[in-house]
Write an enzyme that holds these catalytic residues in place. Structure first.
Site, mmCIF file in Angstrom:
data_model
loop_
_atom_site.group_PDB
_atom_site.id
_atom_site.type_symbol
_atom_site.label_atom_id
_atom_site.label_comp_id
_atom_site.label_asym_id
_atom_site.label_seq_id
_atom_site.Cartn_x
_atom_site.Cartn_y
_atom_site.Cartn_z
ATOM 1 N N PRO A 97 -4.178 -3.686 5.894
ATOM 2 C CA PRO A 97 -5.015 -3.445 7.044
ATOM 3 C C PRO A 97 -6.117 -2.420 6.854
ATOM 4 C CG PRO A 97 -2.912 -2.310 7.239
ATOM 5 C CD PRO A 97 -3.116 -2.685 5.833
ATOM 6 N N GLU A 98 -7.299 -2.824 7.172
ATOM 7 C CA GLU A 98 -8.390 -1.879 7.389
ATOM 8 C C GLU A 98 -8.672 -1.911 8.890
ATOM 9 O OE1 GLU A 98 -11.657 -2.261 4.605
ATOM 10 O OE2 GLU A 98 -10.366 -3.248 3.161
ATOM 11 N N ARG A 155 6.237 -2.436 1.069
ATOM 12 C CA ARG A 155 5.971 -1.340 0.128
ATOM 13 C C ARG A 155 6.270 0.039 0.711
ATOM 14 N NH1 ARG A 155 0.281 -2.682 -2.621
ATOM 15 N NH2 ARG A 155 0.913 -0.977 -3.990
#
Length: 279
Positions: free
Chosen positions: A2-3, A119
């Site tokens: 996500p940005e 992650r």
DNA sequence: CTCAGCTCCTGCGGGC
DNA sequence: TGCCCGCAGGAGCTGA
């Protein structure tokens, strides 16, 4: 994942399911992600009503009806899944493994909202008023206070490549690796150029292109790389509009340019650009 | 202060 | 087919 555009898409997807709803239960399936969860997270969240959802940079903030807000950052691989009552046939992608369901909210409407993050670079925190995480952030790129003058001031004396400077969240908050490459291509600026050596007119143009690419990406529901989905399970489709990102070897899309997209590594991360039209 | 490199962690795709 | 390696949307920390 996500940005800024993806996080804004997540915020919008969550809003109808959380705003005005009470958190009936909060389940933590491990003791933290990037950092340990605050010890009072469950106690503060349980029974609280979510009064609003905000986004600041790449953070989503759930305002509670007590003197606190839940801060969520999705890191590289975080996803928010919405399942439950009245949502029809939600099909959970089998690639999203249940063992990475770390945080589960259940609302009084019977909806289950899950933070899944393979992650574990994400963060969940509880903030009162401000937070050191937010205090260090620069202006919102889509805000009226992000201008060429502001960017010029932030770049004074900086010899780092403009690519790296734009990834600095203290300069402008919310850009990431994809949209920096895209904005620099649109602006015709070489990503290797020292940030402090870009003229004011070009910075004005850069600011304008940053706003444009982010606005277009939000309108498209963000980008879906790998199997990232919106909270609804639908795909964002801005990735089809990438001009340079992950397009090494492709012809430059700028009309009449004739160059080809190159990949270089800067500060350990890929940059994509056209050596012919970016100077 | 600024900057580059390292680090956290898992999964996937390409090459052999 | 199977294994190994490189790479992946972030960002705080360290040391030069």
């Amino acid at each position: 994942m996500p940005e800024l555009p993806e996080v804004e898409t997540v915020r919008r997807g969550l809003q109808p399911h959380l705003e005005g709803r009470r958190i009936a239960r909060l389940t933590l399936n491990r003791d933290g992600l990037r950092w340990k969860f605050p010890p009072d997270l469950v106690q503060v969240a349980t029974g609280a009503t979510v009064t609003g959802l905000r986004r600041r940079s790449k953070y989503v903030l759930l305002d509670l009806d007590r003197e606190a807000a839940i801060l969520i950052h999705l890191g590289m691989s975080g996803r928010m899944l919405i399942e439950g009552a009245g949502l029809g046939d939600f099909h959970r992608d089998p690639a999203i493994l249940p063992r990475h369901d770390h945080v589960v909210f259940e609302t009084d409407a019977g909806t289950r909202i899950t933070l899944n993050d393979a992650r574990r670079f994400g963060m969940v925190d509880l903030i009162r008023g401000s937070s050191p995480l937010l205090d260090v952030l620069g202006p919102e790129p889509l805000g009226d206070d992000f201008t060429g003058a502001v960017l010029a001031a932030a770049f004074v004396g900086r010899r780092a490549p403009v690519k790296a400077a734009l990834l600095d969240q203290g300069v402008v908050a919310g850009l990431g690796n994809i949209y920096v490459s895209e904005a620099l291509h649109r602006a015709g600026i070489d990503p290797r150029r020292a940030a402090g050596r870009i003229g004011r007119a070009r910075l004005d143009a850069l600011v304008s292109h940053i706003k444009d690419v982010l606005t277009e990406a939000i309108a498209a529901g963000g980008s879906s790389l790998r199997d990232h989905r919106q909270t609804t399970g639908e795909l964002g489709y801005f990735q089809h509009s990438f001009r340079v990102y992950d397009r090494e070897g492709a012809p430059c899309p700028r009309p009449g340019c004739g160059g080809s997209i190159q990949r270089i590594v800067q500060s350990g991360r890929s940059s994509f650009w056209c050596p012919r039209c970016q100077r």
